[in-house]
Design a protein around this motif. Structure first.
Motif, PDB file in Angstrom:
ATOM      1  N   TRP A  43      -4.202  21.203  48.006  1.00 22.31           N
ATOM      2  CA  TRP A  43      -4.431  19.680  47.730  1.00 22.31           C
ATOM      3  C   TRP A  43      -4.920  18.897  49.125  1.00 22.31           C
TER       4      TRP A  43
ATOM      5  N   SER B  64      -8.070  20.431  44.915  1.00 18.31           N
ATOM      6  CA  SER B  64      -7.773  19.250  44.399  1.00 18.31           C
ATOM      7  C   SER B  64      -9.136  18.230  44.945  1.00 18.31           C
TER       8      SER B  64
ATOM      9  N   GLN C  26      -9.294  20.471  40.361  1.00 18.06           N
ATOM     10  CA  GLN C  26      -8.134  19.424  39.871  1.00 18.06           C
ATOM     11  C   GLN C  26      -8.447  18.085  40.217  1.00 18.06           C
TER      12      GLN C  26
ATOM     13  N   TRP D 285      -3.748  15.532  37.681  1.00 22.60           N
ATOM     14  CA  TRP D 285      -2.587  15.549  38.252  1.00 22.60           C
ATOM     15  C   TRP D 285      -2.100  14.526  39.237  1.00 22.60           C
TER      16      TRP D 285
ATOM     17  N   SER E  99      -9.907  14.102  45.165  1.00 20.68           N
ATOM     18  CA  SER E  99      -9.224  12.584  44.822  1.00 20.68           C
ATOM     19  C   SER E  99     -10.460  11.596  45.065  1.00 20.68           C
TER      20      SER E  99
ATOM     21  N   LYS F 229      -7.254  14.540  41.331  1.00 22.43           N
ATOM     22  CA  LYS F 229      -5.984  13.830  41.490  1.00 22.43           C
ATOM     23  C   LYS F 229      -6.021  12.481  41.336  1.00 22.43           C
TER      24      LYS F 229
END
Length: 389
Positions: A90, A109, A133, A173, A111, A135
């Motif tokens: 991440w 990850s 994923q 997440w 963002s 975030k």
């Protein structure tokens, strides 16, 4: 008991013994705390100082469904060592090894838009979709996308890239700020924000494999935060994430690392004898001093000068004076253990030795830092690396 370490021709100056049976038992205990969720064993920063690859293997053997790292380099090292299954990382910076991570089937990850642009470009070069994923920053104020327009844009563009076959949104997440402080108002606020941001993404068409926000303290004390996956870091290694929450034993956990050294010297000194730099400790009377060959270059906190506890021949001793780069001194009070006698800095506490939490209290820090900072000059010796039975 089995043991693995680098070949040596002389006794070890110091060692960090890593009990892999304890780690496996911790993973099983943590799974029991969150029976409805998958478990990610976080092995970032060399498994909090314990050794990433051996600990990752032990965690997977005990039933961990995912492995988690901070940096992509850590994730790629696990793949290079042959670790199978899901791995997530991440902490990305521009120009990171996106393509390598995609080709290694690592979940990455994202963002913000800069990262989404870089991962989609890397997916085109790799000619395969990235596992991404998203975030959400639900209140920690660190990594993660802000709610509102920023989140809407990130979700929209991720879905567009997914429709183009460039990525698969595998997770949504976030991370708690104060889960280790029971009753802190930010906990409920972050849970509410996470639910709203997840709901928005799913309304737009995101179909994540996992939704996750729970770290070690939340795994242990906040079942409403478990969702599809819990991420256990420090608890995997048998250390309580906060003394306020309970001791390791309260949660069915056992500390994995025992740090010890061999006394390098034992000598008689008169009263009034200054000890170590600055003479911050002066012997109150005739006594014996023991030299422990570990110092701040090995990760022993200098802030523990005149405070750090050590077990020598069944008795707690306290560091006498300042911790130096390679060594520190304990006042043995007239006892005369032989050179080479074991000095245990911390461990599970079974033999009356201090724990990492005792050292954290002595140094004014947290147990996370105590174990993570133990340096590479200290060999890791792995015991109980084979499953019982």
């Amino acid at each position: 008991m089995s043991e693995r370490t680098a070949p040596r021709t002389a006794p070890l100056r110091a060692r960090a013994e890593i009990d892999l049976a304890a780690l496996r038992a911790n993973v099983r205990a943590l799974r029991a705390h969150a029976p409805g969720a998958a478990l990610m064993a976080v092995v970032k920063s060399e498994a909090y100082g314990h050794g990433a690859v051996p600990c990752a293997r032990a965690a997977v053997a005990a039933g961990a469904d995912w492995l988690g790292t901070a940096t992509p380099e850590e994730a790629l090292a696990l793949r290079a060592a042959g670790l199978p299954g899901r791995i997530m990382c991440w902490l990305w910076t521009p120009g990171g090894p996106w393509r390598e991570a995609i080709e290694a089937d690592v979940d990455v990850s994202v963002s913000g838009m800069w990262a989404l642009r870089e991962v989609t470009a890397a997916a085109r070069r790799a000619d395969r979709p990235a596992r991404v994923q998203l975030k959400a920053d639900t209140g920690l104020g660190r990594g993660g996308c802000q709610p509102g327009e920023d989140w809407a844009e990130l979700v929209r563009e991720a879905l567009r890239a997914e429709a183009d076959g460039l990525l698969r949104v595998t997770g949504l997440w976030s991370h708690f700020a104060c889960a280790d402080e029971p009753g802190h108002p930010s906990i409920a606020a972050q849970l509410g924000s996470f639910r709203e941001m997840v709901a928005y993404a799913e309304e737009q068409g995101v179909r994540p494999e996992v939704r996750h926000i729970a770290n070690s303290p939340a795994t242990l004390t906040l079942p409403e935060s478990h969702f599809d996956l819990v991420r256990t870091g420090i608890a995997t290694y048998g250390i309580s994430p906060s003394p306020e929450l309970g001791t390791p034993a309260d949660f069915g956990l056992r500390p994995v690392m025992t740090l010890s050294a061999s006394l390098a010297l034992v000598k008689h000194v008169p009263g009034g004898h200054g000890v170590s730099y600055g003479h911050r400790y002066v012997t109150p009377g005739e006594t014996t001093l023991g030299l422990v060959p570990l110092g701040y270059a090995d990760g022993i906190p200098r802030h523990a000068s005149s405070a750090g506890p050590v077990l020598v021949e069944g008795k707690w001793r306290t560091i006498a004076g300042r911790v130096a780069m390679d060594q520190f001194v304990v006042d043995l009070g007239g006892d005369e253990p032989p050179p080479g006698a074991e000095a245990v800095l911390f461990g599970p506490g079974d033999r009356g030795e201090p724990t990492a939490e005792d050292w954290a209290q002595a140094a004014g820090t947290i147990a996370y830092e105590i174990v993570t900072r133990i340096g590479t000059r200290v060999p890791r010796v792995y015991v109980n690396d084979e499953e019982d039975g």
